[in-house]
Write a protein that holds these residues in place. Structure first.
Motif, PDB file in Angstrom:
ATOM      1  N   MET A   1       0.855  -1.188   0.000  1.00 29.68           N
ATOM      2  CA  MET A   1       0.000   0.000   0.000  1.00 29.68           C
ATOM      3  C   MET A   1       0.889   1.235   0.000  1.00 29.68           C
ATOM      4  SD  MET A   1      -2.845   1.210   2.789  1.00 29.68           S
ATOM      5  CE  MET A   1      -1.774   1.260   4.193  1.00 29.68           C
ATOM      6  N   GLY A   2       0.646   2.134  -0.923  1.00 34.14           N
ATOM      7  CA  GLY A   2       1.404   3.368  -1.014  1.00 34.14           C
ATOM      8  C   GLY A   2       0.728   4.494  -0.263  1.00 34.14           C
ATOM      9  N   THR A   3       1.284   5.670  -0.419  1.00 32.04           N
ATOM     10  CA  THR A   3       0.730   6.851   0.230  1.00 32.04           C
ATOM     11  C   THR A   3      -0.185   7.596  -0.735  1.00 32.04           C
ATOM     12  OG1 THR A   3       2.548   8.272  -0.481  1.00 32.04           O
ATOM     13  CG2 THR A   3       2.810   7.108   1.639  1.00 32.04           C
ATOM     14  N   ILE A   4      -0.912   8.550  -0.193  1.00 27.79           N
ATOM     15  CA  ILE A   4      -1.775   9.388  -1.019  1.00 27.79           C
ATOM     16  C   ILE A   4      -0.925  10.186  -1.998  1.00 27.79           C
ATOM     17  CG2 ILE A   4      -3.359  11.357  -0.968  1.00 27.79           C
ATOM     18  CD1 ILE A   4      -4.441  10.224   1.679  1.00 27.79           C
ATOM     19  N   LEU A   5       0.257  10.639  -1.559  1.00 28.76           N
ATOM     20  CA  LEU A   5       1.155  11.371  -2.453  1.00 28.76           C
ATOM     21  C   LEU A   5       1.546  10.511  -3.648  1.00 28.76           C
ATOM     22  CD1 LEU A   5       2.925  13.771  -3.219  1.00 28.76           C
ATOM     23  CD2 LEU A   5       4.703  12.843  -1.715  1.00 28.76           C
ATOM     24  N   GLU A   6       1.910   9.268  -3.411  1.00 33.48           N
ATOM     25  CA  GLU A   6       2.280   8.370  -4.508  1.00 33.48           C
ATOM     26  C   GLU A   6       1.112   8.142  -5.460  1.00 33.48           C
ATOM     27  OE1 GLU A   6       3.594   5.064  -2.212  1.00 33.48           O
ATOM     28  OE2 GLU A   6       5.642   5.799  -2.046  1.00 33.48           O
TER      29      GLU A   6
ATOM     30  N   GLU B   1       0.984  11.844   3.452  1.00 36.43           N
ATOM     31  CA  GLU B   1       1.762  10.713   3.956  1.00 36.43           C
ATOM     32  C   GLU B   1       0.876   9.565   4.446  1.00 36.43           C
ATOM     33  OE1 GLU B   1       4.906  10.713   3.276  1.00 36.43           O
ATOM     34  OE2 GLU B   1       4.693  12.765   2.537  1.00 36.43           O
ATOM     35  N   ALA B   2      -0.434   9.786   4.475  1.00 37.19           N
ATOM     36  CA  ALA B   2      -1.356   8.735   4.913  1.00 37.19           C
ATOM     37  C   ALA B   2      -1.434   7.641   3.849  1.00 37.19           C
ATOM     38  CB  ALA B   2      -2.741   9.320   5.171  1.00 37.19           C
ATOM     39  N   GLY B   3      -1.850   6.483   4.271  1.00 41.38           N
ATOM     40  CA  GLY B   3      -1.978   5.358   3.353  1.00 41.38           C
ATOM     41  C   GLY B   3      -3.096   5.563   2.356  1.00 41.38           C
ATOM     42  N   ALA B   4      -2.855   5.111   1.145  1.00 35.10           N
ATOM     43  CA  ALA B   4      -3.852   5.214   0.083  1.00 35.10           C
ATOM     44  C   ALA B   4      -4.747   3.982   0.132  1.00 35.10           C
ATOM     45  CB  ALA B   4      -3.170   5.343  -1.271  1.00 35.10           C
ATOM     46  N   THR B   5      -5.686   3.992   1.056  1.00 40.35           N
ATOM     47  CA  THR B   5      -6.606   2.875   1.219  1.00 40.35           C
ATOM     48  C   THR B   5      -7.741   2.984   0.203  1.00 40.35           C
ATOM     49  OG1 THR B   5      -7.973   4.087   2.792  1.00 40.35           O
ATOM     50  CG2 THR B   5      -6.125   2.807   3.706  1.00 40.35           C
ATOM     51  N   ALA B   6      -8.498   1.927   0.078  1.00 42.40           N
ATOM     52  CA  ALA B   6      -9.639   1.931  -0.844  1.00 42.40           C
ATOM     53  C   ALA B   6     -10.643   3.010  -0.464  1.00 42.40           C
ATOM     54  CB  ALA B   6     -10.308   0.558  -0.857  1.00 42.40           C
ATOM     55  N   ALA B   7     -10.832   3.214   0.838  1.00 42.80           N
ATOM     56  CA  ALA B   7     -11.776   4.234   1.300  1.00 42.80           C
ATOM     57  C   ALA B   7     -11.305   5.629   0.895  1.00 42.80           C
ATOM     58  CB  ALA B   7     -11.944   4.146   2.811  1.00 42.80           C
ATOM     59  N   VAL B   8     -10.021   5.881   1.027  1.00 45.27           N
ATOM     60  CA  VAL B   8      -9.473   7.195   0.666  1.00 45.27           C
ATOM     61  C   VAL B   8      -9.561   7.404  -0.835  1.00 45.27           C
ATOM     62  CG1 VAL B   8      -7.361   8.581   0.571  1.00 45.27           C
ATOM     63  CG2 VAL B   8      -7.946   7.378   2.668  1.00 45.27           C
TER      64      VAL B   8
END
Length: 105
Positions: free
Chosen positions: A1-6, A33-40
């Protein structure tokens, strides 16, 4: 899982400056810097941030960096703007018309 930035960097191959991502994140209430989850990634804030990146890129100048050229055609720029505007513009706006209906209102 990457970050929102990525994830946002993956929207375009154009080298968007970090300061642009920082500004978009502040405006849209995202933590880069938060994780790029499916919800996000399915949230309205993230969709708006993607549209912001596309809109910024559509107006970016052609450039060469470290021997690599980044050039967008007018057609590509128009497609990016159209995609961004489809998200940024409300698609279902109810139009209400007021007017004179006669003596018995």
């Amino acid at each position: 899982m990457g970050t929102i930035l990525e994830a946002l960097k993956g929207v375009t191959s154009y080298p968007v400056p970090r300061r642009v991502f920082n500004k978009i994140a502040v405006i849209r209430g995202l933590d880069l810097e938060a994780g790029a989850t499916a919800a996000v990634l399915s949230s309205a804030a993230y969709s708006l941030a993607e549209a912001d990146v596309l809109l910024w890129t559509s107006d970016a100048p052609d450039m060469t960096e470290a021997g690599t050229s980044f050039k967008l055609s007018d057609k590509q720029r128009a497609a990016m703007k159209a995609q961004a505007n489809a998200v940024l513009s409300p698609s279902t706006v109810e139009v209400v018309t007021f007017g004179y209906k006669g003596e018995n209102l």
